[in-house]
Design a protein around this motif. Structure first.
Motif, PDB file in Angstrom:
ATOM      1  N   LEU A  40       0.796  -1.219   0.000  1.00  0.00           N
ATOM      2  CA  LEU A  40       0.000   0.000   0.000  1.00  0.00           C
ATOM      3  C   LEU A  40       0.834   1.277   0.000  1.00  0.00           C
ATOM      4  O   LEU A  40       0.291   2.372   0.118  1.00  0.00           O
ATOM      5  CB  LEU A  40      -0.935   0.001   1.214  1.00  0.00           C
ATOM      6  CG  LEU A  40      -1.910  -1.173   1.282  1.00  0.00           C
ATOM      7  CD1 LEU A  40      -2.747  -1.101   2.557  1.00  0.00           C
ATOM      8  CD2 LEU A  40      -2.813  -1.218   0.064  1.00  0.00           C
ATOM      9  N   SER A  41       2.131   1.151  -0.088  1.00  0.00           N
ATOM     10  CA  SER A  41       2.994   2.341  -0.045  1.00  0.00           C
ATOM     11  C   SER A  41       3.447   2.773  -1.434  1.00  0.00           C
ATOM     12  O   SER A  41       4.396   3.527  -1.569  1.00  0.00           O
ATOM     13  CB  SER A  41       4.225   2.058   0.831  1.00  0.00           C
ATOM     14  OG  SER A  41       4.962   0.957   0.307  1.00  0.00           O
ATOM     15  N   TRP A  46      -1.771   7.647   0.326  1.00  0.00           N
ATOM     16  CA  TRP A  46      -2.506   7.320   1.538  1.00  0.00           C
ATOM     17  C   TRP A  46      -2.506   8.452   2.554  1.00  0.00           C
ATOM     18  O   TRP A  46      -3.474   8.641   3.288  1.00  0.00           O
ATOM     19  CB  TRP A  46      -1.968   6.034   2.168  1.00  0.00           C
ATOM     20  CG  TRP A  46      -0.528   6.084   2.563  1.00  0.00           C
ATOM     21  CD1 TRP A  46       0.546   5.723   1.804  1.00  0.00           C
ATOM     22  CD2 TRP A  46      -0.004   6.517   3.821  1.00  0.00           C
ATOM     23  NE1 TRP A  46       1.718   5.914   2.498  1.00  0.00           N
ATOM     24  CE2 TRP A  46       1.403   6.399   3.741  1.00  0.00           C
ATOM     25  CE3 TRP A  46      -0.574   6.996   4.994  1.00  0.00           C
ATOM     26  CZ2 TRP A  46       2.240   6.741   4.812  1.00  0.00           C
ATOM     27  CZ3 TRP A  46       0.249   7.335   6.048  1.00  0.00           C
ATOM     28  CH2 TRP A  46       1.638   7.210   5.952  1.00  0.00           C
ATOM     29  N   ILE A  50      -6.389   9.784   4.610  1.00  0.00           N
ATOM     30  CA  ILE A  50      -6.671   9.201   5.921  1.00  0.00           C
ATOM     31  C   ILE A  50      -7.262  10.181   6.930  1.00  0.00           C
ATOM     32  O   ILE A  50      -7.525   9.802   8.068  1.00  0.00           O
ATOM     33  CB  ILE A  50      -5.396   8.577   6.517  1.00  0.00           C
ATOM     34  CG1 ILE A  50      -4.291   9.627   6.651  1.00  0.00           C
ATOM     35  CG2 ILE A  50      -4.929   7.402   5.673  1.00  0.00           C
ATOM     36  CD1 ILE A  50      -3.024   9.108   7.311  1.00  0.00           C
ATOM     37  N   VAL A  91      -8.244  -0.225   1.941  1.00  0.00           N
ATOM     38  CA  VAL A  91      -8.471   1.100   2.509  1.00  0.00           C
ATOM     39  C   VAL A  91      -8.488   1.022   4.025  1.00  0.00           C
ATOM     40  O   VAL A  91      -7.912   1.868   4.722  1.00  0.00           O
ATOM     41  CB  VAL A  91      -9.790   1.687   1.982  1.00  0.00           C
ATOM     42  CG1 VAL A  91      -9.909   3.145   2.401  1.00  0.00           C
ATOM     43  CG2 VAL A  91      -9.866   1.568   0.476  1.00  0.00           C
ATOM     44  N   LEU A  94      -5.007   0.924   5.600  1.00  0.00           N
ATOM     45  CA  LEU A  94      -4.088   2.056   5.482  1.00  0.00           C
ATOM     46  C   LEU A  94      -3.671   2.561   6.860  1.00  0.00           C
ATOM     47  O   LEU A  94      -4.450   2.519   7.811  1.00  0.00           O
ATOM     48  CB  LEU A  94      -4.750   3.197   4.715  1.00  0.00           C
ATOM     49  CG  LEU A  94      -4.992   2.987   3.226  1.00  0.00           C
ATOM     50  CD1 LEU A  94      -5.768   4.168   2.657  1.00  0.00           C
ATOM     51  CD2 LEU A  94      -3.674   2.806   2.477  1.00  0.00           C
TER      52      LEU A  94
END
Length: 389
Positions: A40-41, A46, A50, A91, A94
């Motif tokens: 996810l990076s 992100w 958030i 999601v 995250l």
């Protein structure tokens, strides 16, 4: 700004652009949730998604040249639905404030706020919201996790177990609810870092939303200082449980948007890949599309209501009931349209079908939501969240 339909349409389009980056990692994250950091990076921004407050977020999303900090429920449900069309679990996996951020916003003092958000701003950090317990769920009257005086050191000791905590095993900081005194006002919120002695986070095996890595938090004589108690500068009526109720009311429309995104994703997948449909099957997909649109309007109305008054969860509960049920029905319909072997031949549909069942248990089951909805009706709440005249 967030009530402008044109603005929300542009924000939704931006969310859809970012959602496209999740397709390549959805199945891999489902197979191995421990790879969340690596998966996810990449291209997904992100940090902008958030909900970091402005003072800790120098580079927010921008729509029509305006900064969008994703700290309002309306903004969140629009973007999260689009992301969840591809992978709701990603999601939810995250780094960032998630549910505990609502508590910080409500009752933390400035040093606590800085301690929490600066950690998140400095490096990718997951957070936890420790409420549910193995034997009593989230019922505050049955809460066993307790704060007791440390006779030797003069401070406090935290003991108890929390279960089904999202990102708990990978989190660096979060909020745990514990009983300090008897009675309805005896529940307090504790700001706790995972490296504290006596604290352990253990991942649980799950079938759905595996990327979220639901966990069990175990606390054995965890030292707690007075400066770790959230809301200590406030009255007991505006403390731990007050903030927890407001958090649930604000987060339920977001959960509904996740469920709606999964439902829409399953519909779109079937419409795209199941080319030969009977008249009855076309009618089923058309009917589902209408119900998706109606549910989307309800979720957006619930988000507006939550932004206006986080103390009222009437519309939030209604939206969660409908979206959760629709996610289950949509994924089952998609599987039926592809016939026997669909789960093996269409692994994304299998994943979405498993994920859809998890939303029922997030922030209260449908039976609990019906109780909230009934209470709101009896108090004269209208469908737009305003009290009746």
């Amino acid at each position: 700004m967030t009530t402008d339909n044109g603005f929300l349409s542009d924000l939704r389009a931006l969310g859809r652009e970012h959602a496209a980056t999740l397709g390549a990692t959805a199945l891999e994250l489902d197979r191995d949730p421990s790879r969340a950091t690596a998966l996810l990076s990449g291209e997904l921004p992100w940090r902008q998604l958030i909900g970091m407050p402005a003072e800790y977020n120098p580079d927010p999303l921008r729509v029509r040249g305006r900064p969008v900090y994703m700290d309002r429920c309306v903004e969140q449900v629009v973007v999260m639905e689009e992301l969840a069309r591809v992978d709701a679990a990603a999601v939810l996996a995250l780094p960032g404030p998630s549910m505990s951020g609502f508590v910080i916003a409500d009752i933390a003092d400035q040093p606590q706020r800085d301690r929490y958000y600066q950690l998140l701003a400095d490096r990718p950090t997951w957070t936890f919201f420790g409420m549910t317990e193995p034997a009593h769920g989230s019922d505050p009257a049955g809460m066993r996790t307790a704060l007791s005086p440390d006779g030797a050191g003069g401070g406090l000791l935290l003991n108890g177990t929390k279960r089904f905590v999202g990102n708990g095993a990978r989190a660096g900081i979060g909020v745990v609810f514990a009983r300090r005194h008897a009675g309805p006002l005896g529940v307090v919120a504790v700001l706790l870092q995972s490296g504290t002695a006596g604290f352990t986070g253990v991942p649980l095996d799950t079938l759905g939303l595996r990327g979220l890595q639901l966990s069990e938090l175990r606390m054995r004589d965890v030292p707690v200082a007075e400066e770790d108690l959230l809301g200590r500068h406030r009255s007991a009526t505006r403390g731990g449980m007050w903030s927890a109720v407001r958090t649930f009311n604000r987060y339920r429309p977001v959960v509904a948007s996740f469920a709606l995104g999964v439902a829409q994703g399953a519909h779109d997948y079937a419409a795209e890949h199941r080319r030969r449909l009977s008249a009855g099957e076309r009618h089923q997909l058309s009917d589902l599309a209408d119900r998706l649109e109606g549910t989307r309007a309800m979720v957006l109305a619930a988000a507006h209501a939550a932004d206006r008054d986080p103390g009222d969860g009437t519309l939030a509960s209604a939206a969660k009931i409908r979206a959760t049920r629709l996610a289950e029905e949509s994924t089952l319909l998609a599987l039926r349209l592809f016939g026997p072997g669909a789960r093996w031949e269409h692994p994304l549909l299998d994943k979405w079908a498993r994920d859809a069942r998890a939303f029922e248990f997030m922030e209260g089951t449908s039976n609990v939501q019906r109780l909230t909805l009934t209470q709101g009706y009896l108090r004269g709440r209208l469908t737009d969240g305003r009290p009746a005249a």
